[in-house]
Design a protein around this motif. Structure first.
Motif, PDB file in Angstrom:
ATOM      1  N   SER A 182       0.837  -1.199   0.000  1.00 19.04           N
ATOM      2  CA  SER A 182       0.000   0.000   0.000  1.00 19.04           C
ATOM      3  C   SER A 182       0.870   1.246   0.000  1.00 19.04           C
ATOM      4  CB  SER A 182      -0.920   0.009   1.223  1.00 19.04           C
ATOM      5  OG  SER A 182      -1.653   1.206   1.254  1.00 19.04           O
ATOM      6  N   PRO A 183       0.607   2.206  -0.887  1.00 21.14           N
ATOM      7  CA  PRO A 183       1.417   3.428  -0.963  1.00 21.14           C
ATOM      8  C   PRO A 183       0.958   4.512   0.014  1.00 21.14           C
ATOM      9  CG  PRO A 183      -0.187   3.446  -2.717  1.00 21.14           C
ATOM     10  CD  PRO A 183      -0.394   2.150  -1.974  1.00 21.14           C
ATOM     11  N   ILE A 184      -0.105   4.261   0.758  1.00 16.05           N
ATOM     12  CA  ILE A 184      -0.623   5.279   1.674  1.00 16.05           C
ATOM     13  C   ILE A 184      -0.608   4.758   3.104  1.00 16.05           C
ATOM     14  CG2 ILE A 184      -2.032   6.409  -0.059  1.00 16.05           C
ATOM     15  CD1 ILE A 184      -4.457   4.891   1.020  1.00 16.05           C
ATOM     16  N   GLU A 185      -0.425   5.673   4.030  1.00 16.04           N
ATOM     17  CA  GLU A 185      -0.395   5.301   5.445  1.00 16.04           C
ATOM     18  C   GLU A 185      -1.772   4.802   5.871  1.00 16.04           C
ATOM     19  OE1 GLU A 185       0.635   7.325   9.800  1.00 16.04           O
ATOM     20  OE2 GLU A 185       1.059   8.401   7.924  1.00 16.04           O
ATOM     21  N   GLY A 186      -1.775   3.686   6.564  1.00 17.78           N
ATOM     22  CA  GLY A 186      -3.039   3.120   7.032  1.00 17.78           C
ATOM     23  C   GLY A 186      -3.838   2.444   5.947  1.00 17.78           C
ATOM     24  N   GLY A 187      -3.180   2.121   4.844  1.00 20.07           N
ATOM     25  CA  GLY A 187      -3.888   1.488   3.735  1.00 20.07           C
ATOM     26  C   GLY A 187      -4.331   0.077   4.066  1.00 20.07           C
ATOM     27  N   THR A 188      -5.239  -0.419   3.241  1.00 16.45           N
ATOM     28  CA  THR A 188      -5.798  -1.751   3.480  1.00 16.45           C
ATOM     29  C   THR A 188      -4.983  -2.847   2.821  1.00 16.45           C
ATOM     30  OG1 THR A 188      -7.176  -1.665   1.489  1.00 16.45           O
ATOM     31  CG2 THR A 188      -8.099  -0.729   3.511  1.00 16.45           C
ATOM     32  N   GLY A 189      -4.118  -2.463   1.893  1.00 24.52           N
ATOM     33  CA  GLY A 189      -3.393  -3.461   1.135  1.00 24.52           C
ATOM     34  C   GLY A 189      -4.124  -3.878  -0.119  1.00 24.52           C
ATOM     35  N   ALA A 190      -5.350  -3.410  -0.290  1.00 25.51           N
ATOM     36  CA  ALA A 190      -6.105  -3.706  -1.496  1.00 25.51           C
ATOM     37  C   ALA A 190      -5.738  -2.701  -2.585  1.00 25.51           C
ATOM     38  CB  ALA A 190      -7.604  -3.658  -1.213  1.00 25.51           C
ATOM     39  N   ILE A 191      -6.068  -3.034  -3.829  1.00 21.73           N
ATOM     40  CA  ILE A 191      -5.649  -2.179  -4.939  1.00 21.73           C
ATOM     41  C   ILE A 191      -6.348  -0.816  -4.913  1.00 21.73           C
ATOM     42  CG2 ILE A 191      -5.035  -4.124  -6.418  1.00 21.73           C
ATOM     43  CD1 ILE A 191      -7.643  -3.638  -7.965  1.00 21.73           C
ATOM     44  N   ILE A 192      -7.392  -0.664  -4.133  1.00 20.43           N
ATOM     45  CA  ILE A 192      -8.057   0.642  -4.051  1.00 20.43           C
ATOM     46  C   ILE A 192      -7.139   1.688  -3.424  1.00 20.43           C
ATOM     47  CG2 ILE A 192      -9.126   0.416  -1.766  1.00 20.43           C
ATOM     48  CD1 ILE A 192     -11.716   1.585  -3.124  1.00 20.43           C
ATOM     49  N   ASP A 193      -6.055   1.252  -2.782  1.00 22.60           N
ATOM     50  CA  ASP A 193      -5.083   2.192  -2.216  1.00 22.60           C
ATOM     51  C   ASP A 193      -4.215   2.852  -3.285  1.00 22.60           C
ATOM     52  OD1 ASP A 193      -5.986   1.432   0.260  1.00 22.60           O
ATOM     53  OD2 ASP A 193      -4.277   0.138   0.736  1.00 22.60           O
ATOM     54  N   HIS A 194      -4.114   2.244  -4.446  1.00 16.76           N
ATOM     55  CA  HIS A 194      -3.169   2.713  -5.458  1.00 16.76           C
ATOM     56  C   HIS A 194      -3.728   3.905  -6.235  1.00 16.76           C
ATOM     57  CE1 HIS A 194      -0.321  -0.564  -4.833  1.00 16.76           C
ATOM     58  NE2 HIS A 194      -1.382  -1.348  -4.669  1.00 16.76           N
ATOM     59  N   ALA A 195      -2.837   4.850  -6.532  1.00 17.63           N
ATOM     60  CA  ALA A 195      -3.263   6.126  -7.114  1.00 17.63           C
ATOM     61  C   ALA A 195      -4.002   5.948  -8.438  1.00 17.63           C
ATOM     62  CB  ALA A 195      -2.045   7.041  -7.316  1.00 17.63           C
ATOM     63  N   ASP A 196      -3.513   5.081  -9.311  1.00 18.73           N
ATOM     64  CA  ASP A 196      -4.157   4.963 -10.612  1.00 18.73           C
ATOM     65  C   ASP A 196      -5.530   4.308 -10.500  1.00 18.73           C
ATOM     66  OD1 ASP A 196      -3.986   5.393 -13.506  1.00 18.73           O
ATOM     67  OD2 ASP A 196      -4.094   3.210 -13.605  1.00 18.73           O
ATOM     68  N   VAL A 197      -5.664   3.369  -9.574  1.00 20.73           N
ATOM     69  CA  VAL A 197      -6.986   2.768  -9.352  1.00 20.73           C
ATOM     70  C   VAL A 197      -7.932   3.818  -8.788  1.00 20.73           C
ATOM     71  CG1 VAL A 197      -8.271   1.005  -8.083  1.00 20.73           C
ATOM     72  CG2 VAL A 197      -6.035   0.450  -9.086  1.00 20.73           C
ATOM     73  N   ARG A 198      -7.425   4.640  -7.865  1.00 23.84           N
ATOM     74  CA  ARG A 198      -8.250   5.743  -7.344  1.00 23.84           C
ATOM     75  C   ARG A 198      -8.646   6.694  -8.466  1.00 23.84           C
ATOM     76  NH1 ARG A 198      -8.529   6.984  -1.726  1.00 23.84           N
ATOM     77  NH2 ARG A 198      -8.473   4.941  -0.688  1.00 23.84           N
ATOM     78  N   ARG A 199      -7.721   6.965  -9.370  1.00 20.75           N
ATOM     79  CA  ARG A 199      -8.038   7.848 -10.499  1.00 20.75           C
ATOM     80  C   ARG A 199      -9.190   7.278 -11.312  1.00 20.75           C
ATOM     81  NH1 ARG A 199      -7.374   7.444 -15.701  1.00 20.75           N
ATOM     82  NH2 ARG A 199      -6.148   5.530 -15.458  1.00 20.75           N
ATOM     83  N   MET A 200      -9.114   6.007 -11.602  1.00 17.18           N
ATOM     84  CA  MET A 200     -10.169   5.391 -12.405  1.00 17.18           C
ATOM     85  C   MET A 200     -11.503   5.373 -11.669  1.00 17.18           C
ATOM     86  SD  MET A 200      -8.292   2.282 -14.513  1.00 17.18           S
ATOM     87  CE  MET A 200      -7.423   1.542 -13.125  1.00 17.18           C
ATOM     88  N   LEU A 201     -11.498   4.956 -10.432  1.00 19.96           N
ATOM     89  CA  LEU A 201     -12.753   4.857  -9.684  1.00 19.96           C
ATOM     90  C   LEU A 201     -13.380   6.239  -9.468  1.00 19.96           C
ATOM     91  CD1 LEU A 201     -11.839   2.148  -7.022  1.00 19.96           C
ATOM     92  CD2 LEU A 201     -13.259   1.859  -9.065  1.00 19.96           C
TER      93      LEU A 201
END
Length: 572
Positions: A324-343
């Motif tokens: 996870s690239p963010i503090e306190g992330g879940t480890g799921a791909i929703i933590d990743h910036a590009d996935v966040r961009r798409m969603l």
């Protein structure tokens, strides 16, 4: 995560974005109180969540089949349709004179959209019937209305629209189907039609076809076309299905998607039909149905986008991959910036497109309730935008949904690809999106741009009012609206339609971007802070600039498109 109808989203848009209070204030729709519409949306949401959504995969994996001349529909579709009919959802917007609910188009559009999100291939069926109901309400004789409308409104019978022929395509005026008077008030209709959505089924008592054909004295082109109601079974003296008419399903198209929706080649061999509207004036009556369907098809695109989005979010929340690239992330791909961009793009696009479609529906309701020409002009202007942009977004969001899934999106068992395949045709039928854009820059600008300018004035007024609390959102929207105004002025001043047509698609896209940003800003103002403000900021700062690029594209005209000859384009 199973599909969940976005009921609360519709309520918010009604109250804070599209001005549904104006509709409630009319005499015609005065009974559409918040309590009533909330209850209707809630019940429709339950139907979608519990009955229709479980049929989504069935339609893809167990497609409709033609067996010995009989159409066999997908497993569970008969029960799903019965639930739609028994709930009164087919006749939502139909007049109470024939058993309809008489609901505003805004509410009917919302219900249709959520049904499309749940199971698009089945939702197509009542959508076609609704369009036929409206055409008959406006153009049929009293005798035809009395026999057919109660059955269509109740969902006991289904309706279709038969325009396209193999040699004609979008050039409807080139059709070859003929109609000859029988001498008893009926006509013998002969010809073959293709791409007929839900041309037949095995669960309704009758299938009623609206068919375009030419009388012997009909002039060439669209001005010589008449419209005929041709039932599968001839109604008897009591109005019940009697003997079979002279028509049949020749074949079902093998399609990219929408496998649960039987798309038929229909053959009419002297089939008995009755004229709807005046001789040689069939396109006027058919356009009543087509305009209804165009808003509905835009809603189908948005509904499919909603389904694809929910599917992608569910996957992104569960799929563990990488650090996870963010503090306190879940480890799921929703933590990743590009996935966040798409969603985030998917969510922002759906809200904007949905708001545009419901703004169009409000204009239709206000035009009907008030008879005001400005409302009718607004509805006419917004219809091609709602159809084209809604279906474009359906395609783009479903594409991103596959991308969110990564490699698993390319694997059919996840169901992500079905949204892409199912929604793809919505940008083609009921007039391709290119045709919608051409209509927008031609017919819809014949008023000198007045309808467009009135919309842009409202956008700028909203931006002006929001400058104090949301300056970072209001200023870019106001500036984009001004540039859009200049683009409209340029198009209105351009007499050469081909110059307009060259930039028609980017023109429509740019206008939709401005209207979408307007909806997001209104949502941000209503919310004050929180997720809606963050979503508005995403749309206005990251997606609205695409509208400015589209305006630049639109202004380039036709010359650059012909700089390469046909030989140049075909050269290897």
């Amino acid at each position: 995560m199973a599909y969940r109808a976005p009921v609360e989203e519709y309520k918010f848009i009604y109250d804070h974005v599209v001005g549904f209070d104006q509709v409630r204030a009319t005499d015609q729709f005065g009974e559409a109180s918040a309590d009533l519409t909330d209850a209707i949306l809630g019940e429709a949401g339950k139907l979608c969540d519990e009955v229709l959504a479980p049929l989504q995969r069935n339609g893809d994996l167990d497609p409709a089949q033609l067996e010995n001349g009989v159409v066999r529909t997908s497993k569970g579709f008969a029960g799903g349709y019965q639930a739609i009919a028994e709930g009164g959802w087919v006749g939502m917007a139909a007049t109470p004179d024939f058993g309809g609910m008489g609901l505003p188009m805004t509410v009917a559009s919302s219900v249709n959209e959520m049904m499309a999100g749940a199971c698009l291939s089945l939702q197509l069926n009542p959508l076609m019937t609704q369009g036929q109901i409206e055409a008959l309400e406006h153009h049929a004789s009293d005798e035809i209305k009395d026999v057919y409308l109660p059955k269509l409104v109740s969902g006991e019978w289904c309706g279709t629209m038969n325009l396209t022929e193999a040699q004609a395509g979008s050039d409807v005026g080139a059709l070859s189907s003929k109609a000859i008077e029988n001498g008893d008030g009926s006509f013998a209709v002969t010809g073959q039609k293709i791409f007929i959505s839900w041309g037949d089924n095995d669960f309704s008592g009758n299938v009623c076809h609206l068919v375009l054909a030419r009388l012997p004295d009909g002039p060439n082109g669209t001005k010589g076309i008449s419209l005929f109601l041709v039932p599968k079974y001839m109604p008897d003296a009591e109005g019940n299905p009697g003997v079979a008419n002279s028509l049949k399903v020749v074949s079902l198209e093998d399609k990219m998607g929408l496998h649960g929706s039987p798309t038929a080649v229909m053959q009419f061999d002297g089939a008995t039909g009755w004229m709807i509207g005046a001789p040689h004036n069939g396109m006027k009556a058919m356009f009543t149905m087509m305009n209804n369907a165009r808003l509905g098809v835009g809603g189908e695109g948005i509904g499919a986008a909603e389904g694809a989005y929910q599917h992608a979010v569910s996957y992104a929340l569960d799929r563990k991959q990488g650090r996870s690239p963010i503090e306190g992330g879940t480890g799921a791909i929703i933590d990743h910036a590009d996935v966040r961009r798409m969603l985030t793009s998917m969510k922002a696009e759906i809200f904007a497109a949905r708001s545009i479609a419901l703004s169009c529906a409000v204009a239709i309701d206000m035009g009907r309730a008030s008879g005001g020409p400005d409302w009718a002009a607004r509805a006419a202007f917004l219809t091609p935008i709602a159809k084209a942009h809604g279906t474009d977004i359906g395609n783009e969001v479903s594409y991103m949904g596959v991308q969110v899934h990564g490699g698993m999106g390319f694997i059919e068992e996840t169901g992500a690809a079905q949204y892409c395949r199912d929604v793809r045709v919505t940008a083609i039928y009921e007039g391709t999106n290119g045709i919608q854009a051409m209509d927008l820059v031609a017919r819809k600008l014949m008023d000198g741009g007045e309808a467009a300018f009135r919309l842009l004035e409202e956008v700028e007024e909203t931006a002006e009012a929001a400058r104090l609390d949301h300056p970072d959102l209001a200023e870019p929207l106001w500036s984009a609206a001004e540039t859009m105004r200049e683009t409209v002025e340029l198009f209105v001043a351009q007499p050469d339609l081909n110059e307009r047509f060259a930039g028609a698609v980017p023109f429509l896209r740019a206008f939709a971007r401005v209207l979408g940003a307007h909806a997001h800003l209104k949502a941000a103002v209503a919310a004050g802070d929180g997720p809606r403000v963050a979503l508005a900021a995403f749309y206005i700062k990251r997606l609205l600039p695409e509208g400015l690029a589209a305006m630049s594209h639109a202004r380039e005209g036709a010359s650059g498109l012909y700089a390469l000859s046909a030989d140049d384009l075909s050269a290897q």
